[in-house]
Design an enzyme around this catalytic site. Sequence first.
Site, mmCIF file in Angstrom:
data_model
loop_
_atom_site.group_PDB
_atom_site.id
_atom_site.type_symbol
_atom_site.label_atom_id
_atom_site.label_comp_id
_atom_site.label_asym_id
_atom_site.label_seq_id
_atom_site.Cartn_x
_atom_site.Cartn_y
_atom_site.Cartn_z
ATOM 1 N N VAL A 533 0.853 -1.231 -0.185
ATOM 2 C CA VAL A 533 -0.082 -0.046 -0.020
ATOM 3 C C VAL A 533 0.872 1.288 0.001
ATOM 4 O O VAL A 533 1.659 1.297 0.781
ATOM 5 C CB VAL A 533 -0.998 -0.121 1.289
ATOM 6 C CG1 VAL A 533 -1.988 1.306 1.181
ATOM 7 C CG2 VAL A 533 -1.719 -1.427 1.526
ATOM 8 N N LYS A 547 -3.467 0.605 -3.340
ATOM 9 C CA LYS A 547 -3.248 -0.627 -3.375
ATOM 10 C C LYS A 547 -2.760 -1.283 -4.249
ATOM 11 O O LYS A 547 -3.621 -1.581 -5.361
ATOM 12 C CB LYS A 547 -4.557 -1.498 -2.549
ATOM 13 C CG LYS A 547 -3.998 -2.771 -1.845
ATOM 14 C CD LYS A 547 -4.840 -3.205 -0.949
ATOM 15 C CE LYS A 547 -3.999 -4.148 0.012
ATOM 16 N NZ LYS A 547 -4.244 -4.539 1.352
ATOM 17 N N ASP A 644 -9.601 -11.474 6.108
ATOM 18 C CA ASP A 644 -8.337 -10.930 6.751
ATOM 19 C C ASP A 644 -8.850 -9.790 7.772
ATOM 20 O O ASP A 644 -7.874 -8.842 7.698
ATOM 21 C CB ASP A 644 -7.363 -10.674 5.645
ATOM 22 C CG ASP A 644 -5.972 -10.402 6.192
ATOM 23 O OD1 ASP A 644 -5.545 -10.915 7.280
ATOM 24 O OD2 ASP A 644 -4.882 -9.935 5.489
#
Length: 835
Positions: A533, A547, A644
Amino acid sequence: MNLVEKILIFSVLFLLKRRSCTSIDTINSIQSFKDGDNLVSKGGSFKLGFFSPGSSSNRYVGIWYNKVKEQTVVWVANRNKPITSRTGVLSINKIGNLVLYDENRDVLVWTTNVLATTGTTNESFAQLLETGNLVLFQGNKRRVVVWQSFDYPTNTMLPYMKFGVNHRTGLNRFLTSWKSREDPGIGEYSLKMDPNGAPQLFLFNGSVKVWRTGPWIGQGWNGVPEMKYELIVNASYVDNYDETYRMDTTVNASILSRYVMNESGVVEKLGLVEEDQKWVVYWHAPKSKCDNYDKCGVNSYCDPYSFECTCLPGSEPNSTGDWYSRDGSKGCTRKRGEQVCRNDDRFTMVERAKVPDTSLAQVNKSMGTEACMELCLRNCSCTGYASADVNGTGKGCITWYEDLIDTTTLLYGGQDLYIRVNAAGLAQFSKKSKWFDHKRLATIVGVSLAAMLLMLSLVYWLATKKKKGMGERNKSPNSFVTSPFYEGPSSKKEIVESGPNSDIQFFDLSTIVAATDNFSLANRLGEGGFGAVYKGRLPNGQEVAVKRLSKNSRQGIEELKNEVKLIARLQHRNLVRLLGCCIQEEEKMLIYEYLPNKGLDSFIFDKAKKSMLDWKKRYEIILGITRGMLYLHEDSRLKIIHRDLKASNVLLDATMNPKISDFGMAKIFDGDQIEANTNRVVGTYGYMSPEYAMKGLFSIKSDVFSFGVMLLEIISARKNNSYSPEDSLNLIEHVWDLWKESRALEIVDLSLGESYQPHEVLRCIHIGLLCVQEFAADRPSMSEIAFMLSHDTTLPSPNQSAFIFRRENNDPVASPTRVGPSSINDVTLSAIEAR
Ligand SMILES: *[C@@H]1O[C@H](CO)[C@@H](O)[C@H](O)[C@H]1NC(C)=O
Ligand SMILES: *[C@@H]1O[C@H](CO)[C@@H](O)[C@H](O)[C@H]1NC(C)=O
Ligand SMILES: *[C@@H]1O[C@H](CO)[C@@H](O)[C@H](O)[C@H]1NC(C)=O
Ligand SMILES: *[C@@H]1O[C@H](CO)[C@@H](O)[C@H](O)[C@H]1NC(C)=O
Ligand SMILES: *[C@@H]1O[C@H](CO)[C@@H](O)[C@H](O)[C@H]1NC(C)=O
Ligand SMILES: *[C@@H]1O[C@H](CO)[C@@H](O)[C@H](O)[C@H]1NC(C)=O
Ligand SMILES: *[C@@H]1O[C@H](CO)[C@@H](O)[C@H](O)[C@H]1NC(C)=O
Ligand SMILES: *[C@@H]1O[C@H](CO)[C@@H](O)[C@H](O)[C@H]1NC(C)=O
Ligand SMILES: *[C@@H]1O[C@H](CO)[C@@H](O)[C@H](O)[C@H]1NC(C)=O
C-alpha cells in the site's frame, strides 16, 4: 434588680465562663455571638461561625466541617443578605427567635422567624448538633424543636437530613445551588422532590426540569441504578401519610459524605478521603445525554448507546416534526383508531427502563403485578404499567395514563416497563400473545433483524432507484427494535445510492505513478495480504491510499473492473471508501480514501498511544467494526467475507471512527467463489479460525472468529499472535483460563484505568469468547453479535476450543495441535436462534 435576678445572672455568667474553657455548642438569650466567635458541636464534627466564601469579603453565618482542612460549608443562614463588615451579631431575641443583626447599621439581616408570642425569651436556645444541624429549642423541661437548619437546607444534604416533603405542614426540604463559589446566594439550580404520583426528585434549572431520578422502587431510585448499593451510608426512604422523604444515616460516623447541588447544575455525591483530606465525587447527575428531561418528546425513548430517540411500542413518529434527524426530539404519537382499546390489547415490555415521569401516574402500593396489568387493561386511557417495588415482593403498581414522558433505557438497572399496544400492531411480529416473556421477544427480535434489514435495504434500493438524485433524506417507518446498529435512513441511503461522487474512477497508470512518486519507498505505508500500500497525492490535491495488487489474481480485466465497480458501491461509514482503480498492463491497483490515523493496531499495541483510547472510545470502535462487518456479511447486496480481518485492517479516521479496509479483496481474488475452500490461505496467523487455517475452509463464521480475536485484543491491548514471549499461552487461551476462574477482568488493559463499566467489558469478553469457539456453527453471526452488544440479554455459555495454537519456530501459519478430547457439542445460541 432583685436578689433573685442578681443570683440568676451571676450563676449564668459563671456557667458561661466555665463553658468557654471547653467548647460551646449553644446560643441562648443571654449570650450573644459575635463575628469571630465559634460554636462547635459536642463531638467536634461541625463548627458554626462567620465566614467569607472564596475571595469575597462579605460575611455570612454558616456551618462547616470542623475536622476537614479546607473549609467546606454545608449551610448558610444569611445566604442572600451578606454583612459587609465584621459587625454581625447572632442572638436569641426577645420573643425567642434566633436573629442575626448587623450592629453597625442596626439592620436585621436574618431571622428564624418561627416564634410570634412574647415572654418566652429565657426558654429558647439554639444548639449545634453533632450531625451539623443547628436546632432552636424551646422549653426548659420539655424541649421542643421549633426550628432547625436541616429543614432549610442550602446546597448540601447531610446524613440524617430529611430530604422531601412533610405533608402535614407542607414543608418541602430541597437543595438550591450557590450563585458561585464566592456567593452562597440562591442560584439557578435546585433539586426538589415532587410528591405527586410516585414521588421523584427533579433537578431544575430555574423552573425548567433538567433531570429526574425516577420513582423509588424499593432499593433506590429507578433511574439511578448506580446508587442501588450504598456503601458509606445507609439509605432510607419513607413514604407515608405524614411525610415522604429520603434520608441517609451513617454506617461509620467517621466517614464523611454529602450531596451537593453545585453551581454548574450538577448533583454530586462526595466522600472525604481522610488521608489526603480531599473530597472525591462518588456519583453525579446528569451525565448522559439521555438524562436530559424529556429529550425525546412524548411516547419516545432515549437509547443509552446511541443517544437516539425511538418511538415506544405502539407509537409512531410524530410526522409533523423532523423526528428523523439524529437529534430529533419531537416525540411520537400513540397509534389511535378503531382498534384501540379492544379486548385483545396487550403489553409489550421495555427492559432496563427508566420509567416515564410518574408525577401524573397513579400508584397503588398494595396491588400485585397481575392485578396491575388488569387494572391498566380495563381503562382505555391507561398506556402502561410497572411495579412500584421491584424488591422481592413485587407489590405495588404504577399506571400511566395518556402520553408517556421522559422514558429512557439504561445500560443496566432500571426495571421492566409494560407498554400497551393493540394486538393488530403486534400481529406483524407474532400471532402469539405471550408478550410478557422477554426471552421470547428477544428470540423473535433477533431472528427478525436480518430479515427486516434485508427488506428495508430492498425497499430503499427500489425507492431510491425510482427517484435517484432527488430528496436528500428518505424516511422510513420505524420499528421498535432499537440498537446502535440500525442507523436509520441516513446510512441506508449511503448504502444504496450511487450519487455523482460515488461512481468509480478509472485512473491512468501515469497518474498513479506520479501520485506515489513512482511507488517510492518513502510513500510505502505497508504490506497487506494482497499487496503493498502506498500513499499518494492526486493532481487535485486529494490524498489517497493506493493498493498495488500482487499479480496472481485469476480474474480477467473486464471481470475485475465489474467487481471493483460493485465494491466501490459499498458505502458505509465503517468501511474505507474505494474511490477507483487502475488496471493497465500488468498493474492492478485499487485507490482508497486516505486515513491519516493509520490502523487500530498502531494505537492499541503502542505503549504510549493506547491510553488515547479510553473504554468509551474502544467500545465505540467495537460497535463501529460490528456495523461494518454486519454490512459486509448481511446488508450489502454482495455478501462479502473479509478473510483478513485484523487490527491493522481497521483504520481510524480523524474522529477515531473505525473503518474496515481491504474488504473487497477476497472477492476480487476469488470471483464468485465465496463460501468455499481455497488452496491459498490468505489471512493472518493469530486471527485465523481453526477450519480456515487447517482446511482452508472459510465462511462468514471465520470472519467472526477473527472479529472475536480482535475484540479481545482491543480489551486487553495485547496481540494474540505475540502474546507474552516467555509464556507459551496465546491470548485466547489466557482469557479462557481467567474466564473459567471468573477472573476475566484481569485481562483488561491497565491503561483503561477506571474508565469502564465492568459489566460492559465482561459482556464484550463473553461475546469475544463466543466468537472464538472451535466449531463455526457455535459462533454467533454478526447480526447476533450486534444484537448482543445492544441488548442486555442473557448470553449463552461459550465452549472452550479444543484447539490450542502454539507458536512453532518461525512458521508463519503455525500448525494447530489438537489437545484433549474432541467434544461434539450441539449447544447453540439458544437465546437468539429460532426454534
Ligand atoms: C423565664 O421567664 C419567666 C418570666 O418571663 C419566669 O417566670 C421564669 O422563671 C424564667 N425562667 C428561667 C429559667 O429563668
Ligand atoms: C428488600 O428485600 C429484602 C428481602 O427480600 C429485605 O431484606 C430488604 O429490607 C428490602 N429492602 C428494602 C429497601 O425494602
Ligand atoms: C441501616 O438502617 C436500618 C434501618 O434503619 C438498620 O436496621 C440497619 O441496622 C442500618 N445498617 C447499618 C449498617 O447501620
Ligand atoms: C470507621 O472508619 C474509621 C476510619 O476509616 C476506621 O478507623 C474505623 O475502624 C471505622 N469504624 C468502624 C466501626 O468500622
Ligand atoms: C459540579 O460537579 C461536576 C461533576 O462532579 C464537576 O465537574 C464540576 O466541576 C462541579 N462544578 C463546581 C462549580 O464545583
Ligand atoms: C440553565 O439555563 C440557562 C438559561 O436558560 C442556560 O444558559 C444554562 O446553560 C442552563 N444550564 C444548564 C446546566 O443547562
Ligand atoms: C408533533 O410535533 C408538532 C411540531 O413539533 C407539535 O406541535 C405537536 O404537539 C407534536 N404532537 C405530538 C403528539 O407530540
Ligand atoms: C389498591 O389495590 C388493592 C388490592 O388490589 C385494593 O384492595 C385497593 O382498593 C386499591 N386501592 C386503591 C386506592 O385503589
Ligand atoms: C381511566 O383512568 C383515568 C385516570 O385515572 C380516569 O380519569 C378515567 O375516569 C378512567 N376511565 C375509566 C373508564 O375508568
